[in-house]
Design a protein around this motif. Structure first.
Motif, short mmCIF file in Angstrom:
data_model
loop_
_atom_site.label_atom_id
_atom_site.label_comp_id
_atom_site.label_asym_id
_atom_site.label_seq_id
_atom_site.Cartn_x
_atom_site.Cartn_y
_atom_site.Cartn_z
N LEU A 74 -48.75 -39.94 -7.92
CA LEU A 74 -49.36 -41.02 -7.17
C LEU A 74 -50.68 -41.43 -7.80
CD1 LEU A 74 -48.80 -39.68 -3.55
CD2 LEU A 74 -47.56 -41.53 -4.67
N PRO A 75 -50.92 -42.74 -7.97
CA PRO A 75 -52.22 -43.15 -8.48
C PRO A 75 -53.31 -42.90 -7.43
CG PRO A 75 -50.70 -45.02 -8.33
CD PRO A 75 -50.01 -43.83 -7.77
N VAL A 76 -54.37 -42.23 -7.85
CA VAL A 76 -55.45 -41.89 -6.94
C VAL A 76 -56.81 -42.17 -7.58
CG1 VAL A 76 -54.16 -40.07 -5.72
CG2 VAL A 76 -55.55 -39.48 -7.70
N ARG A 77 -57.81 -42.36 -6.71
CA ARG A 77 -59.21 -42.38 -7.15
C ARG A 77 -59.84 -41.15 -6.52
NH1 ARG A 77 -60.89 -46.63 -4.76
NH2 ARG A 77 -60.48 -48.06 -6.45
N ALA A 78 -60.54 -40.38 -7.33
CA ALA A 78 -61.19 -39.17 -6.83
C ALA A 78 -62.68 -39.24 -7.13
CB ALA A 78 -60.59 -37.93 -7.48
N LEU A 79 -63.45 -38.85 -6.16
CA LEU A 79 -64.89 -38.68 -6.33
C LEU A 79 -65.17 -37.22 -6.00
CD1 LEU A 79 -67.68 -39.78 -6.92
CD2 LEU A 79 -67.80 -40.64 -4.59
N ILE A 80 -65.51 -36.47 -7.03
CA ILE A 80 -65.70 -35.03 -6.90
C ILE A 80 -67.17 -34.73 -7.18
CG2 ILE A 80 -65.03 -32.76 -7.82
CD1 ILE A 80 -62.37 -34.21 -8.66
N ALA A 81 -67.76 -33.86 -6.37
CA ALA A 81 -69.19 -33.55 -6.54
C ALA A 81 -69.47 -32.08 -6.27
CB ALA A 81 -70.03 -34.43 -5.61
N CYS A 82 -70.56 -31.62 -6.83
CA CYS A 82 -71.11 -30.29 -6.56
C CYS A 82 -72.60 -30.47 -6.27
CB CYS A 82 -70.95 -29.37 -7.76
SG CYS A 82 -69.24 -29.03 -8.18
N ASP A 83 -73.14 -29.67 -5.36
CA ASP A 83 -74.58 -29.78 -5.08
C ASP A 83 -75.30 -28.48 -5.40
OD1 ASP A 83 -74.30 -28.05 -2.87
OD2 ASP A 83 -74.45 -29.63 -1.39
N THR A 84 -76.61 -28.50 -5.22
CA THR A 84 -77.43 -27.34 -5.56
C THR A 84 -77.22 -26.17 -4.61
OG1 THR A 84 -79.27 -28.35 -4.35
CG2 THR A 84 -79.25 -28.62 -6.75
N ASP A 85 -76.53 -26.40 -3.50
CA ASP A 85 -76.17 -25.32 -2.58
C ASP A 85 -74.80 -24.75 -2.90
OD1 ASP A 85 -78.57 -25.58 -1.06
OD2 ASP A 85 -77.70 -27.31 -0.03
N ALA A 86 -74.22 -25.15 -4.03
CA ALA A 86 -72.91 -24.70 -4.52
C ALA A 86 -71.75 -25.22 -3.67
CB ALA A 86 -72.84 -23.18 -4.65
N ARG A 87 -71.97 -26.29 -2.90
CA ARG A 87 -70.88 -26.91 -2.15
C ARG A 87 -70.03 -27.74 -3.10
NH1 ARG A 87 -75.02 -28.18 1.11
NH2 ARG A 87 -75.19 -26.91 2.95
N HIS A 88 -68.78 -27.93 -2.70
CA HIS A 88 -67.84 -28.77 -3.44
C HIS A 88 -67.39 -29.88 -2.51
CE1 HIS A 88 -64.51 -29.74 -6.13
NE2 HIS A 88 -63.78 -29.86 -5.05
N TYR A 89 -67.40 -31.12 -3.02
CA TYR A 89 -67.00 -32.29 -2.25
C TYR A 89 -65.87 -33.00 -2.99
CZ TYR A 89 -71.81 -31.75 -0.51
OH TYR A 89 -72.97 -31.26 0.01
N GLN A 90 -64.93 -33.54 -2.24
CA GLN A 90 -63.91 -34.37 -2.85
C GLN A 90 -63.53 -35.48 -1.89
OE1 GLN A 90 -60.37 -32.90 -5.13
NE2 GLN A 90 -59.29 -33.74 -3.36
N ILE A 91 -63.56 -36.70 -2.39
CA ILE A 91 -63.10 -37.86 -1.63
C ILE A 91 -61.95 -38.42 -2.45
CG2 ILE A 91 -63.70 -40.11 -0.71
CD1 ILE A 91 -66.33 -38.95 0.00
N LEU A 92 -60.80 -38.54 -1.83
CA LEU A 92 -59.58 -38.92 -2.54
C LEU A 92 -58.95 -40.11 -1.83
CD1 LEU A 92 -57.71 -37.83 -4.86
CD2 LEU A 92 -56.43 -36.70 -3.05
N ARG A 93 -58.60 -41.14 -2.60
CA ARG A 93 -57.91 -42.31 -2.06
C ARG A 93 -56.66 -42.55 -2.89
NH1 ARG A 93 -59.55 -46.88 1.02
NH2 ARG A 93 -61.73 -46.26 0.69
N VAL A 94 -55.52 -42.61 -2.23
CA VAL A 94 -54.28 -43.00 -2.88
C VAL A 94 -54.30 -44.51 -3.01
CG1 VAL A 94 -51.76 -43.06 -2.66
CG2 VAL A 94 -53.03 -41.00 -1.99
N ARG A 95 -53.89 -45.01 -4.16
CA ARG A 95 -53.90 -46.46 -4.38
C ARG A 95 -53.12 -47.17 -3.27
NH1 ARG A 95 -53.71 -49.30 -10.12
NH2 ARG A 95 -54.26 -51.37 -9.42
N GLY A 96 -53.76 -48.16 -2.69
CA GLY A 96 -53.15 -48.93 -1.61
C GLY A 96 -53.44 -48.40 -0.22
#
Length: 184
Positions: A128-150
């Protein structure tokens, strides 16, 4: 910004950044972003974002292989990470991080690609085509925002204590390495 406020503020900023990317449309080049704490006090927490300037050719590394075979954008992210964290070039990363005199509190990577882990449908035999925004912060957290195309909405995941299996994947490893070197 207090650490306990940071996760919510970063999540809101990442969500807004992904929505902005969706408003601009698909087929955009990737972006490597610094998450900055522009506030000098705890009462109005906010996160600013600043794109790390990257030569467009690096993002096109995935096109420079065998015709018909495209490598994922994290190949470019890996090359950027290797270059910017090398002893001879890490000073330029630190200079970028301190340019606006705001504290760097995270790194993020915005890209599009194919999710081959999702259940494929006949319309998307390769994933599936997706857009992902992945991040890490100074508190060692992991973030992911994922959108499937459409899709009208995104899926957001925030891990306060990401397991080793998440920390050991390519994108989080690159982001954490860039963040660690930039704030050193």
């Amino acid at each position: 910004m207090r650490p306990q406020d940071r996760a919510a503020v970063i999540t809101a900023a990442l969500t807004a950044a992904e929505q902005d990317a969706d408003d601009r449309g698909w087929d955009a080049r990737p972006a490597l972003l610094g998450l900055l704490d522009p506030t000098g006090h705890r009462h109005a927490p906010a996160v600013g974002m600043r794109e790390l300037p990257v030569d467009e050719a690096v993002w096109r590394l995935h096109e420079q292989t065998v015709p018909g075979l495209r490598l994922p954008y994290w190949v470019g992210l890996t090359a950027i990470t290797e270059h910017l964290t090398a002893p001879t070039t890490v000073a330029s990363l630190r200079q970028w991080a301190r340019a606006e005199q705001r504290r760097l509190i995270g790194m993020a990577f915005l890209c599009e690609g194919l999710d081959t882990h999702a259940d494929s449908t006949p319309a998307h035999p390769d994933g599936l085509p997706v857009r992902a925004l992945i991040a890490c912060d100074t508190d060692a957290r992991h973030y992911q925002i994922l959108r499937v195309r459409g899709a009208a909405s995104t899926t957001t995941t925030v891990l306060d204590h990401p397991p080793a299996s998440v920390r050991a994947t390519v994108i989080p490893m690159c982001l954490q390495r860039l963040l660690t070197c930039a704030v050193a």
